[in-house]
Write a protein that holds these residues in place. Structure first.
Motif, short mmCIF file in Angstrom:
data_model
loop_
_atom_site.label_atom_id
_atom_site.label_comp_id
_atom_site.label_asym_id
_atom_site.label_seq_id
_atom_site.Cartn_x
_atom_site.Cartn_y
_atom_site.Cartn_z
N TYR A 1 6.38 -9.03 -4.34
CA TYR A 1 5.58 -9.29 -3.14
C TYR A 1 6.46 -9.74 -1.97
O TYR A 1 6.17 -9.43 -0.81
N VAL A 2 7.56 -10.46 -2.28
CA VAL A 2 8.49 -10.86 -1.21
C VAL A 2 9.20 -9.64 -0.64
O VAL A 2 9.37 -9.51 0.58
N ALA A 3 9.61 -8.71 -1.51
CA ALA A 3 10.23 -7.47 -1.04
C ALA A 3 9.28 -6.70 -0.13
O ALA A 3 9.68 -6.18 0.92
N ALA A 4 8.00 -6.64 -0.54
CA ALA A 4 7.01 -5.92 0.27
C ALA A 4 6.83 -6.57 1.64
O ALA A 4 6.76 -5.87 2.67
N ILE A 5 6.76 -7.89 1.67
CA ILE A 5 6.61 -8.60 2.94
C ILE A 5 7.80 -8.35 3.86
O ILE A 5 7.65 -8.07 5.05
N ARG A 6 9.01 -8.42 3.28
CA ARG A 6 10.21 -8.21 4.12
C ARG A 6 10.25 -6.78 4.64
O ARG A 6 10.63 -6.55 5.81
N CYS A 7 9.86 -5.82 3.81
CA CYS A 7 9.80 -4.43 4.27
C CYS A 7 8.83 -4.29 5.43
O CYS A 7 9.13 -3.64 6.44
N ALA A 8 7.67 -4.93 5.30
CA ALA A 8 6.67 -4.87 6.37
C ALA A 8 7.17 -5.53 7.63
O ALA A 8 6.96 -5.02 8.75
N GLN A 9 7.87 -6.65 7.50
CA GLN A 9 8.45 -7.33 8.67
C GLN A 9 9.43 -6.43 9.41
O GLN A 9 9.57 -6.53 10.64
N LEU A 10 10.09 -5.56 8.66
CA LEU A 10 11.09 -4.66 9.24
C LEU A 10 10.47 -3.37 9.75
O LEU A 10 11.17 -2.42 10.08
N GLY A 11 9.14 -3.33 9.80
CA GLY A 11 8.45 -2.20 10.39
C GLY A 11 8.25 -1.01 9.48
O GLY A 11 7.92 0.09 9.95
N LEU A 12 8.40 -1.21 8.17
CA LEU A 12 8.25 -0.11 7.23
C LEU A 12 6.83 -0.07 6.69
O LEU A 12 6.23 -1.11 6.38
N LYS A 13 6.28 1.13 6.58
CA LYS A 13 4.95 1.31 6.00
C LYS A 13 5.07 1.07 4.49
O LYS A 13 5.76 1.81 3.79
N THR A 14 4.40 0.03 4.02
CA THR A 14 4.67 -0.49 2.68
C THR A 14 3.40 -0.56 1.84
O THR A 14 2.32 -0.91 2.33
N ALA A 15 3.55 -0.26 0.55
CA ALA A 15 2.47 -0.42 -0.42
C ALA A 15 2.99 -1.18 -1.63
O ALA A 15 4.19 -1.19 -1.92
N ILE A 16 2.07 -1.82 -2.31
CA ILE A 16 2.43 -2.52 -3.55
C ILE A 16 1.46 -2.08 -4.65
O ILE A 16 0.27 -1.86 -4.39
N VAL A 17 1.99 -1.90 -5.84
CA VAL A 17 1.18 -1.48 -6.98
C VAL A 17 1.20 -2.61 -8.02
O VAL A 17 2.28 -3.08 -8.40
N GLU A 18 0.05 -3.05 -8.47
CA GLU A 18 -0.04 -4.15 -9.43
C GLU A 18 -1.12 -3.85 -10.46
O GLU A 18 -2.25 -3.48 -10.11
N ARG A 19 -0.79 -4.04 -11.73
CA ARG A 19 -1.75 -3.70 -12.79
C ARG A 19 -2.66 -4.86 -13.17
O ARG A 19 -3.69 -4.67 -13.81
N GLU A 20 -2.29 -6.10 -12.77
CA GLU A 20 -3.08 -7.24 -13.24
C GLU A 20 -3.47 -8.18 -12.12
O GLU A 20 -4.56 -8.12 -11.59
N LEU A 21 -2.56 -9.09 -11.74
CA LEU A 21 -2.87 -10.09 -10.72
C LEU A 21 -1.74 -10.16 -9.70
O LEU A 21 -0.56 -10.21 -10.07
#
Length: 470
Positions: A17-37
Motif C-alpha cells: 500500500y505504501v508503494a501504491a501511495i508513492r506511485c500515485a504521488q508521482l502522478g502514476l495511474k495506480t491500482a492495488i490487488v488484494e485478496r483479503e484485507l
C-alpha cells in the motif's frame, strides 16, 4: 478489454500500500490487488494488533505491581481475555479503515480478489466481480509471507497455533509451549506469561533471540526466567501428539535427554514461507527457497516486474517492506521519464529490528561478534539502566545500551538495547548510522535530562572508557 494502469501492486501490506501511495504521488495511474484485507498481515494480523495485546499485558503487569509505586488497587486484578482480544481487533479494524481512506484519497483503484500474473505486466483478478483482466506498464509483487508449519504437526487453530491463532484465542492456555524464540515467538511468550500462563520456550540454537547480540540474549533469558518462564536452548521438539485435551511434546534438551511433557496449547514460530506459489511467477522471476530474487531497487529478471517485502530476501520486517515500496515506486517513475526522483538502494545494515517482549529489545547494525568476524578492530561499550536516573524513577532499572564502533575510524557499526522503551530509542542510532556518524559526533551530542536516552550517550562514552555514571 483489460483495464490499463501505469502500475499495479499485487498485495496491500505495508510494502504494497505504501508503494501504491508513492506511485500515485508521482502522478502514476495506480491500482492495488488484494485478496483479503487492505493493510495485509501487518495491520490486520501482525505488527499492530500484537502490540495492542502486549499493551494490555503491560498494563496488567503494572497493575499487579502497583504497590511498587506506592499505590493501592482495591480488589483482585485479573485479565478479561475476550475484552483484550476485542480491543486488539478494534485497533486492527481502525487501521484497515485508515488504509481504505488512503486509497481513496490518493485515487488508487482497488481490485479485491485473487491475483495471478499472466505475464510480467499483466494479471487476472478473480473476486466477487468474476474475473477481471488488468495490464500495466509495471507490476510490483508484494504478496508477503505466512507462518511455517511444523512438518509433523500442522497448526489446527485449536491446540497448535500460529501467530494468527494466538491473536484470537478462544480460551486462555493453562500451559503453553512456544517453539522458536525469534521476535514472534518471544512476543507471544511474553504476552501469555504476563497474562498468567505457564510458558515454556524451546529454541534450537544455543540462545534465545539468536539474531541479537549475545549480551542481549543472555540478559533477556535471565529476565524472562526471573518472570517465571521456562527457557530451553539448544533443544528441539522431536514429536508433537495432539488431542482434544492438549498436546504431548517430546523435547530433546541440550544434553540429548528426551522428555515427554504435556501442554494445553502450542505456538509454532519457526519462520515464514513466502506467498509466491500459484501466482504465475514461473519463468518470470528467479526464485530461491520460494523468495523472489531482486536487485537493490526491486527489479526481477523480467522487465516491468518488480517485487518487495516479505516475498523477497530478508530481513522480513514491515518497515523494510515500506522502504522498499518507496524505493521501487521511485525507480519505476524514473524509468517512466520522471527526472525529479532519485531513488537510493536499500542499505540492509541500517534496518532496525524491534521485539516488543517485556523487557523490549531493539538493535541496528552489526553485533560485536559479527563486527569482529567482518575484520573490524572493535571498541564496544555498555551502559546499564541502573546508572540512569529516569529509568530508576520509572521503576525500569533493568536493561542496558551497548554500542559497537570501529576502533580505527570511529564508525558506528551497531547498537543493541534491552529494557523499557528501547524500541522508541533505537531510531537515534539508526539516524546516526544513516548519516555515517562517528563516536566524535555522538559524544558531542547533547541528550536531554532526565531521559532514558542518556544511556545511549553513556554507552558511546563507555566504548572509549569515558562513561560518567558507572
Amino acid at each position: 478489454m483489460a483495464d490499463k494502469y501505469d502500475v499495479i501492486v499485487l498485495g496491500s501490506g505495508p510494502g504494497g500500500y505504501v508503494a501504491a501511495i508513492r506511485c500515485a504521488q508521482l502522478g502514476l495511474k495506480t491500482a492495488i490487488v488484494e485478496r483479503e484485507l487492505l493493510g495485509g498481515i501487518c495491520l490486520n494480523w501482525g505488527c499492530i494488533p500484537t502490540k495492542a495485546l502486549l499493551r494490555s499485558a503491560e498494563i496488567l503487569h503494572y497493575a499487579q505491581h502497583a504497590k511498587d509505586y506506592g499505590l493501592k488497587i482495591a480488589g483482585e486484578i485479573e485479565a478479561d481475555l475476550d475484552a483484550v482480544v476485542k480491543r486488539s481487533r478494534g485497533v486492527a479494524k481502525q487501521l484497515n479503515q485508515g488504509v481504505t481512506h488512503l486509497m481513496k484519497k490518493n485515487k488508487i483503484a482497488v481490485h479485491m480478489g485473487e491475483g495471478t500474473l499472466t505475464g510480467p505486466t499483466s494479471l487476472t483478478v478473480k473476486g466477487d466481480k468474476g474475473e477481471e483482466k488488468l495490464t500495466a506498464k509495471h507490476i510490483i509483487v508484494a504478496t508477503g509471507a505466512r507462518a511455517r508449519d511444523l512438518p509433523f504437526a500442522k497448526a489446527d487453530g485449536k491446540r497448535v497455533w500460529t501467530y494468527r491463532h494466538a491473536m484470537t484465542p478462544k480460551e486462555m492456555p493453562k500451559k503453553l509451549l512456544v517453539i522458536g524464540s525469534g521476535a514472534i515467538g518471544i512476543e507471544f511468550a511474553s504476552f501469555y506469561n504476563d497474562m498468567g500462563c505457564d510458558v515454556t520456550v524451546v529454541e534450537m540454537l544455543d540462545r534465545i533471540v539468536p539474531v541479537e547480540d549475545k549480551d542481549v540474549s543472555a540478559f533477556l533469558e535471565k529476565s524472562l526466567s526471573k518472570q517465571g518462564m521456562t527457557i530451553m536452548t539448544g533443544a528441539g521438539v522431536e514429536d508433537l501428539k495432539v488431542s482434544d485435551k492438549g498436546v504431548k511434546a517430546k523435547i530433546k534438551d541440550s544434553k540429548g535427554k528426551v522428555t515427554e511433557t504435556e501442554f494445553s496449547h502450542c505456538i509454532t514460530a519457526i519462520g515464514i514461507v513466502p506467498n509466491t506459489e500459484d501466482i504465475g511467477l514461473d519463468k518470470l522471476a528467479d526464485m530461491e527457497k520460494g523468495f523472489i530474487q531482486i536487485d537493490d531497487y526491486g527489479r526481477t529478471k523480467s522487465k516491468g516486474l518488480w517485487a518487495i517485502g516479505d516475498c523477497t530476501p530478508g530481513p522480513w520486517l514491515a518497515h523494510k517492506a515500506s522502504h522498499e515500496g518507496v524505493t521501487t515506486a521511485e525507480a519505476i517513475a524514473k524509468e517512466l521519464g520522471n527526472k525529479d526522483v532519485h531513488p537510493h538502494p536499500l542499505d540492509r545494515n541500517n534496518i532496525p529490528g524491534c521485539t516488543y517482549c517485556h523487557p523490549q529489545i531493539a538493535s541496528v547494525g552489526l553485533t560485536e561478534a559479527k563486527a569482529k568476524e567482518a575484520g573490524h578492530e572493535v571498541k564496544a561499550g555498555t551502559f546499564p539502566f541502573i546508572g540512569n536516573g529516569k529509568a530508576i524513577a520509572l521503576g525500569e532499572a533493568e536493561g542496558f545500551v551497548k554500542t559497537v564502533f570501529d576502533a580505527k575510524t570511529g564508525e558506528l557499526l551497531g547498537a543493541h538495547m534491552v529494557g523499557a522503551e528501547v524500541t522508541e530509542m533505537i531510531q537515534g542510532f539508526v539516524v546516526g548510522k544513516t548519516l555515517e556518524t562517528t563516536e566524535a559526533e555522538l559524544m558531542q551530542t547533547v541528550f536531554p535530562h532526565p531521559t532514558i536516552s542518556e544511556s545511549m550517550h553513556e554507552s558511546v562514552l563507555a566504548s572509549y572508557g569515558r562513561a560518567l555514571h558507572i
